[in-house]
Design an enzyme around this catalytic site. Sequence first.
Site, short mmCIF file in Angstrom:
data_model
loop_
_atom_site.label_atom_id
_atom_site.label_comp_id
_atom_site.label_asym_id
_atom_site.label_seq_id
_atom_site.Cartn_x
_atom_site.Cartn_y
_atom_site.Cartn_z
N CYS A 1 48.18 35.47 44.47
CA CYS A 1 48.15 34.01 44.43
C CYS A 1 48.67 33.40 45.73
O CYS A 1 48.17 32.37 46.20
CB CYS A 1 48.96 33.49 43.26
SG CYS A 1 48.36 34.06 41.66
N ASP B 1 30.34 12.00 40.18
CA ASP B 1 30.03 11.44 38.86
C ASP B 1 30.93 12.01 37.77
O ASP B 1 30.74 11.73 36.58
CB ASP B 1 28.57 11.65 38.50
CG ASP B 1 28.16 13.14 38.48
OD1 ASP B 1 29.04 14.01 38.73
OD2 ASP B 1 26.98 13.43 38.22
#
Length: 223
Positions: free
Chosen positions: A45, A139
């Site tokens: 990570c 959108d």
Amino acid sequence: MSLKIGDEFPNFKLKTTIGDIQLYDWLGDKWGILFSHPADYTPVCTTELSRAAKLAPDFAKRNTKLIGLSCDSVENHQGWIKDLQAYDNKDKGSGEFPFPIIDDNDRKLANQLGMIDPAEFDKKGLPLTARAVFFIGPDKKVKASLLYPATTGRNFDEILRLLDSLQLSAKLPIATPVDWKVGEKVMVPPNVKDEDVAKHFPQGVEVRRDLPSGKGYIRMAQV
């Protein structure tokens, strides 16, 4: 919840390293990429988020905001960010981190978005988040998603490449072929009518007719 391409991404209220945000308000009219990682202070990570931070200007050029997530607290994130800034950075720079990280300490979002890795657990025996990536259009709909297990780090060059393809295909009736990169020829799908081809590709298209079928379904154009 299982989000599919074309679904509206939920307008979550989020606790993050930059404070509480409402996702839609924070995104505005930009594209967004929400990506999860299994846990703070873990090796893979650390490589991923430090890489994402380095690429933040490249995402910004594409009118795109990044936001991370793991099942850790904001306080934990804030401490780990110092490691991210120092990792592979000769200057050991500090300053402002280029994107927020979401506090999902209660695993609510991870469960809602189907981001739990059933094979990986933390020290308390609780399941960790997988390496999910959601591409959110202006959108607020899901344009693409990726899901990697906790054991496999992602390729952020591929995430950028996919974003380029999504943004170009949002503007033009095209598809991008295997291994496509910006500047290379695109494909004009068979369902694009001839009049639309002339409108969007005034320079013309190349049609391959040397395949055994003889069908001219492979049409290439430079954009």
